[in-house]
Motif scaffolding. Structure first.
Motif, PDB file in Angstrom:
ATOM      1  N   VAL A  49       0.838  -1.192   0.000  1.00 12.73           N
ATOM      2  CA  VAL A  49       0.000   0.000   0.000  1.00 12.73           C
ATOM      3  C   VAL A  49       0.878   1.247   0.000  1.00 12.73           C
ATOM      4  CG1 VAL A  49      -1.726   1.291   1.290  1.00 12.73           C
ATOM      5  CG2 VAL A  49      -1.862  -1.196   1.186  1.00 12.73           C
ATOM      6  N   GLY A  50       0.583   2.186  -0.920  1.00 12.20           N
ATOM      7  CA  GLY A  50       1.336   3.421  -1.018  1.00 12.20           C
ATOM      8  C   GLY A  50       2.455   3.395  -2.029  1.00 12.20           C
ATOM      9  N   THR A  51       2.709   2.228  -2.667  1.00 13.40           N
ATOM     10  CA  THR A  51       3.776   2.127  -3.658  1.00 13.40           C
ATOM     11  C   THR A  51       3.184   2.159  -5.063  1.00 13.40           C
ATOM     12  OG1 THR A  51       3.706  -0.297  -3.615  1.00 13.40           O
ATOM     13  CG2 THR A  51       5.208   0.794  -2.075  1.00 13.40           C
ATOM     14  N   ASP A  52       4.063   2.206  -6.053  1.00 11.79           N
ATOM     15  CA  ASP A  52       3.629   2.280  -7.445  1.00 11.79           C
ATOM     16  C   ASP A  52       2.947   0.979  -7.852  1.00 11.79           C
ATOM     17  OD1 ASP A  52       3.269   2.922 -10.076  1.00 11.79           O
ATOM     18  OD2 ASP A  52       5.350   2.549 -10.657  1.00 11.79           O
ATOM     19  N   THR A  53       1.759   1.085  -8.435  1.00 18.03           N
ATOM     20  CA  THR A  53       1.000  -0.096  -8.855  1.00 18.03           C
ATOM     21  C   THR A  53       1.002  -0.299 -10.359  1.00 18.03           C
ATOM     22  OG1 THR A  53      -1.045   1.201  -8.956  1.00 18.03           O
ATOM     23  CG2 THR A  53      -0.529   0.133  -6.850  1.00 18.03           C
ATOM     24  N   THR A  54       1.732   0.533 -11.114  1.00 22.76           N
ATOM     25  CA  THR A  54       1.706   0.451 -12.575  1.00 22.76           C
ATOM     26  C   THR A  54       2.898  -0.302 -13.149  1.00 22.76           C
ATOM     27  OG1 THR A  54       2.866   2.584 -12.773  1.00 22.76           O
ATOM     28  CG2 THR A  54       0.447   2.625 -12.681  1.00 22.76           C
ATOM     29  N   SER A  55       3.862  -0.638 -12.332  1.00 19.56           N
ATOM     30  CA  SER A  55       5.062  -1.310 -12.829  1.00 19.56           C
ATOM     31  C   SER A  55       4.760  -2.746 -13.221  1.00 19.56           C
ATOM     32  CB  SER A  55       6.160  -1.276 -11.764  1.00 19.56           C
ATOM     33  OG  SER A  55       7.310  -1.974 -12.211  1.00 19.56           O
ATOM     34  N   ALA A  56       5.439  -3.215 -14.284  1.00  7.48           N
ATOM     35  CA  ALA A  56       5.240  -4.585 -14.754  1.00  7.48           C
ATOM     36  C   ALA A  56       5.981  -5.589 -13.899  1.00  7.48           C
ATOM     37  CB  ALA A  56       5.688  -4.715 -16.204  1.00  7.48           C
ATOM     38  N   ARG A  58       5.182 -16.592  -0.487  1.00  7.38           N
ATOM     39  CA  ARG A  58       5.380 -15.180  -0.765  1.00  7.38           C
ATOM     40  C   ARG A  58       4.833 -14.370   0.405  1.00  7.38           C
ATOM     41  NH1 ARG A  58       0.247 -13.412  -3.177  1.00  7.38           N
ATOM     42  NH2 ARG A  58      -0.987 -15.292  -3.559  1.00  7.38           N
ATOM     43  N   ASN A  59       5.281 -13.143   0.532  1.00  2.90           N
ATOM     44  CA  ASN A  59       4.847 -12.283   1.635  1.00  2.90           C
ATOM     45  C   ASN A  59       4.461 -10.938   1.052  1.00  2.90           C
ATOM     46  OD1 ASN A  59       4.433 -10.966   4.053  1.00  2.90           O
ATOM     47  ND2 ASN A  59       6.618 -10.747   4.513  1.00  2.90           N
ATOM     48  N   GLU A  60       3.172 -10.837   0.651  1.00  2.00           N
ATOM     49  CA  GLU A  60       2.672  -9.628  -0.002  1.00  2.00           C
ATOM     50  C   GLU A  60       1.492  -9.044   0.771  1.00  2.00           C
ATOM     51  OE1 GLU A  60       2.894  -9.754  -4.592  1.00  2.00           O
ATOM     52  OE2 GLU A  60       2.069 -11.693  -3.998  1.00  2.00           O
ATOM     53  N   ASP A  61       1.349  -7.726   0.694  1.00  2.00           N
ATOM     54  CA  ASP A  61       0.171  -7.074   1.245  1.00  2.00           C
ATOM     55  C   ASP A  61      -1.061  -7.455   0.425  1.00  2.00           C
ATOM     56  OD1 ASP A  61       1.607  -5.846   3.189  1.00  2.00           O
ATOM     57  OD2 ASP A  61       1.532  -3.832   2.325  1.00  2.00           O
ATOM     58  N   THR A  62      -2.188  -7.615   1.099  1.00  3.95           N
ATOM     59  CA  THR A  62      -3.463  -7.765   0.393  1.00  3.95           C
ATOM     60  C   THR A  62      -4.209  -6.440   0.323  1.00  3.95           C
ATOM     61  OG1 THR A  62      -4.642  -8.372   2.423  1.00  3.95           O
ATOM     62  CG2 THR A  62      -3.683 -10.160   1.136  1.00  3.95           C
ATOM     63  N   GLY A  63      -3.795  -5.486   1.169  1.00  6.48           N
ATOM     64  CA  GLY A  63      -4.432  -4.173   1.151  1.00  6.48           C
ATOM     65  C   GLY A  63      -5.906  -4.274   1.485  1.00  6.48           C
ATOM     66  N   TRP A  64      -6.713  -3.491   0.734  1.00  6.39           N
ATOM     67  CA  TRP A  64      -8.150  -3.468   0.962  1.00  6.39           C
ATOM     68  C   TRP A  64      -8.893  -4.314  -0.068  1.00  6.39           C
ATOM     69  CZ3 TRP A  64      -8.570  -1.447   5.540  1.00  6.39           C
ATOM     70  CH2 TRP A  64      -7.661  -0.473   5.943  1.00  6.39           C
TER      71      TRP A  64
END
Length: 224
Positions: A54-61, A81-87
Motif C-alpha cells: 500500500v502506497g507504492t507504485d502499482t503500474t510497474s510490470a 510469498r509475503n505480499e500485502d493484500t491491502g483493501w
C-alpha cells in the motif's frame, strides 16, 4: 437432462470448493530456513499474485516480492510469498508485510536446533504455474506434532452454511407461494386444452362415423 443437471452441480461444487480452499486461511507447521526478496516479472500467472505494498507504485510490470523459505516436518521444502493484500480480495487487510518478514527472519533456525512455527497463509503452491501461497502470520509452536484448530475457517464455513440454509428457505417459500401455483395453473390450462381436444376428436369421430353409416346405407342394394 438429469446428467446435465448433475454435471452442472458437480462443476459448481468443485468451483466453490476450490474457491474456499484457496481463500480460507490455513496453517502449516514448518521450520523457517531463509527469507529473501526477489524481482518478479509478472506474466500469465499474475492473477495469483497480490497487489504491491500500500502506497507504492502499482503500474510497474515487475516489482520486488518478499519470500519465506521453510522446511516441513517431513523434510520437504515449501516457499511462501509475503505480499500485502491491502483493501482488496481476499479480505485479510494485510498491510504489514515488512513486519512479518522481520518476524520470519527472527525465527530462522537450523536442523540441529529447530524452531517450529505455525505459518498462516492462503493460496496454493504450484511449481508448474510458479505460484506461491501468501503468508499472513507466523507464531512459534511447541513442536512439529502440535495440533491447531482452524477456528477462522470453521467460523466462516458455519456462516456460509447458515446463509445457504437461509437462502434455501427463501427459495422454498418463493417456490411454494409463486412458482407452484403458477405451474398448477399451467397444468390445469393444459388439462382443459387436452379435454377440449379429446372432445373435438370424439365429435369428429362421431361425425365421420355417421357419415360412414350413411354411405354404407346408400351403397346397400335395395331388398327384393
Amino acid at each position: 437432462m438429469r446428467y446435465v443437471k448433475w454435471t452442472v452441480l458437480t462443476l459448481l461444487g468443485l468451483f466453490v470448493f476450490g474457491f474456499l480452499h484457496y481463500t480460507l486461511p490455513q496453517r502449516d507447521i514448518v521450520r523457517i530456513v531463509n527469507t529473501d526478496v526477489r524481482r518478479i516479472d509478472f506474466g500469465e500467472n499474475s492473477i495469483f499474485w497480490a497487489s504491491p505494498d500500500v502506497g507504492t507504485d502499482t503500474t510497474s510490470a515487475n516489482r520486488d516480492v518478499r519470500f519465506i523459505e521453510a522446511i516441513r516436518p517431513n523434510g520437504k521444502p515449501i516457499v511462501y510469498r509475503n505480499e500485502d493484500t491491502g483493501w482488496g480480495w481476499p479480505p485479510y487487510f494485510k498491510l504489514d508485510s515488512s513486519n512479518l518478514q522481520a518476524e520470519a527472519r527472527d525465527m530462522v533456525s537450523t536442523s540441529d536446533n529447530p524452531k517450529w512455527v505455525a505459518l498462516k497463509h492462503y493460496g496454493w503452491r504450484s511449481e508448474f504455474l510458479t505460484i506461491y501461497p501468501n503468508a499472513v502470520g507466523v507464531k512459534q509452536v511447541a513442536g512439529p506434532d502440535v495440533r491447531l484448530i482452524p477456528w477462522t475457517s470453521l467460523f466462516v464455513l458455519i456462516l456460509l452454511a447458515l446463509a445457504l440454509v437461509f437462502l434455501w428457505r427463501l427459495w422454498a417459500q418463493f417456490r411454494e407461494r409463486t412458482i407452484d401455483p403458477l405451474l398448477e395453473d399451467v397444468e390445469e390450462t393444459w388439462d382443459a386444452v387436452d379435454d377440449r381436444a379429446d372432445a373435438a376428436r370424439d365429435r369428429a369421430k362421431g361425425w365421420w362415423g355417421r357419415m360412414r353409416d350413411r354411405l354404407s346405407g346408400a351403397r346397400k342394394p335395395p331388398h327384393k
